[in-house]
Design an enzyme around this catalytic site. Structure first.
Site, PDB file in Angstrom:
ATOM      1  N   ARG A  51      -3.389  33.573 -18.664  1.00  0.00           N
ATOM      2  CA  ARG A  51      -3.889  34.645 -17.788  1.00  0.00           C
ATOM      3  C   ARG A  51      -2.929  35.841 -17.825  1.00  0.00           C
ATOM      4  NH1 ARG A  51      -8.249  36.849 -15.161  1.00  0.00           N
ATOM      5  NH2 ARG A  51      -7.629  37.749 -13.161  1.00  0.00           N
ATOM      6  N   GLU A  73       0.829  -1.207   0.000  1.00  0.00           N
ATOM      7  CA  GLU A  73       0.000   0.000   0.000  1.00  0.00           C
ATOM      8  C   GLU A  73       0.865   1.260   0.000  1.00  0.00           C
ATOM      9  OE1 GLU A  73      -3.712  -0.140   2.146  1.00  0.00           O
ATOM     10  OE2 GLU A  73      -3.276   1.800   3.052  1.00  0.00           O
TER      11      GLU A  73
END
Ligand code: FAD
Length: 381
Positions: A270, A244
């Site tokens: 932007r 995991e």
């Protein structure tokens, strides 16, 4: 050292990205708001072969090695913005499938793995309790042997996928006098009398991944549902944690790549003060830092996976990767929000969710502090 993926792995990666981008991102803002698990997405992933990636073909899996599995999960994390769905899939793979594969009897493997791999069943594990988290082995859930049965009593909390689960691997102590050596793991199926979901839990992030508390009250489990041997609970938990800790954050690499690309594109488009914001060194520096963190995270995670593929137990490397990648993903999400300014803070832009989702990475599978304890312990401290 060879740092490149094979042609097959590259092709597989592209396939996973195409699948994930095309099939897994619908209505995500709504699903996150409503804490709604994406059942269709789960089934589609199973059909594609995600849940069965590292499971041998004889049990219906894909038989992929750990590096190919990491490669595919990274691609899934890049293409799929539903980090909650990916988290649910990871929990199912590492805490249910892998312990069954590694410690199950042939009968148990045949009984459960094909159904878990196909996505028909959801598997979970229940270790954490209200009084025991990091100190997991001080758990209070008790198991008692009575003839051909075990009787379980206790409660569990923070259990991922609890509401979906068809089977749970529950950790309980058979002989508290032995301490952690008394801990064993039991397979409990949905519908077993005495096993219930006691409370639904609500989260800051990963909201599309369900979570609940579980209760076991005189829950009778047939003796053949013991996983491994009596007293092998800590070995089972350690083995599944090793997988995991290496694999669960592979999808974070993909998410970091996605945030880097989105932020670069935004910084190019932007304009403020008459020029793209990316031309300001303070913004460009954040883009560079996002890239540095991604590169370092990849190297650490791939190395831990490679060591495991060589038959090693990379306790140190997995702990280092877990700490670094989880924290890098949080910082990258923060930078992505900052680069997007007010828009980054708005739900519609789907960046604030990345931060909420990333924060739990320093808590589950052993907190950052616990990983550091493991690393320091290897230095004799
Ligand atoms: C999203 C998510 C999913 C989860 N899924 C599951 C699941 O499916 N199954 C399951 O069993 N559990 C699950 N957990 C539980 C998770 O494993 C625990 O939350 C985790 O182990 C920490 O335990 P705790 O929350 O009780 O915190 P504690 O252990 O109480 O820790 C609180 C704080 O103290 C620190 N601390 C504790 N001990 C030490 C120490 N010795 N030295 C330094 N600092 C220390 C911790 O690092 C933390 O900062 C999940 C948790 C989350 C957030």
């Amino acid at each position: 050292m060879n740092f490149s993926w094979t042609d097959e792995q590259h092709a597989f990666r592209r396939e996973v990205i195409k699948f994930a981008q095309g099939e897994l991102n619908d209505d995500l803002i709504e699903r996150d708001r409503n804490e709604q698990f994406f059942c269709e997405g789960w089934k589609k992933c199973a059909k594609f072969g995600i849940q069965g990636l590292p499971i041998p073909e004889e049990y219906g899996g894909g038989g992929a090695d750990i590096l190919t599995t990491v490669c595919a999960l990274e691609a899934l994390g890049y293409g799929c913005r539903d980090n909650g769905l990916i988290f649910s899939i990871n929990a199912h793979m590492w805490s249910a499938e892998i312990p069954l594969l590694s410690f199950g009897t042939e009968e148990q493997k045949k009984q459960y793995l094909p159904r878990l791999v196909s996505g028909e069943w959801v598997g979970i594990h229940a270790m954490t309790e209200p009084g025991s988290g990091s100190d997991a082995y001080s758990l209070k859930t008790r198991a008692e042997r009575k003839g051909d049965r075990y009787i379980l009593n206790g409660s569990k909390t923070f259990i991922t996928n609890a509401q979906l689960a068809d089977m749970v691997i529950v950790f309980a102590n058979l002989d508290p006098a032995k301490g952690p050596a008394g801990i064993s793991a039991f397979i409990v199926e949905k519908g077993t009398p005495g096993f219930s979901i006691s409370k639904k839990l609500h989260k800051m992030g990963l909201r599309t991944s369900p979570m609940a508390e579980l209760a076991f009250t005189d829950c009778e489990v047939p003796a053949q549902n013991l996983l491994g041997k009596e007293g092998s609970g800590t070995a089972i938990f350690t083995a599944s944690m090793e997988w995991e800790r290496i694999c669960i954050l592979a999808s974070h690499l993909g998410a970091m790549q996605r945030m880097l690309e989105t932020s670069t594109s935004y910084a190019t488009d932007r304009k403020q003060f008459g020029q793209p914001i990316g031309k300001f060194p303070a913004v460009a520096g954040k883009i560079a830092e996002m890239d540095i963190r991604l590169e370092a995270s990849r190297l650490l995670l791939y190395k831990a996976a490679w060591l495991k593929s060589q038959g090693k137990h990379p306790l140190r490397e997995a702990a280092i990767a877990k700490v670094f990648v989880s924290e890098a993903c949080i910082k990258t999400a923060q930078d992505a929000i900052q680069i997007h300014g007010g828009y980054g803070y708005m739900t519609e832009f789907q960046i604030e969710r990345e931060l909420r989702d990333a924060i739990s990475g320093t808590i589950y599978s052993g907190t950052t502090e616990v990983q550091k304890m493991i690393i320091a312990g290897l230095h004799g401290l």
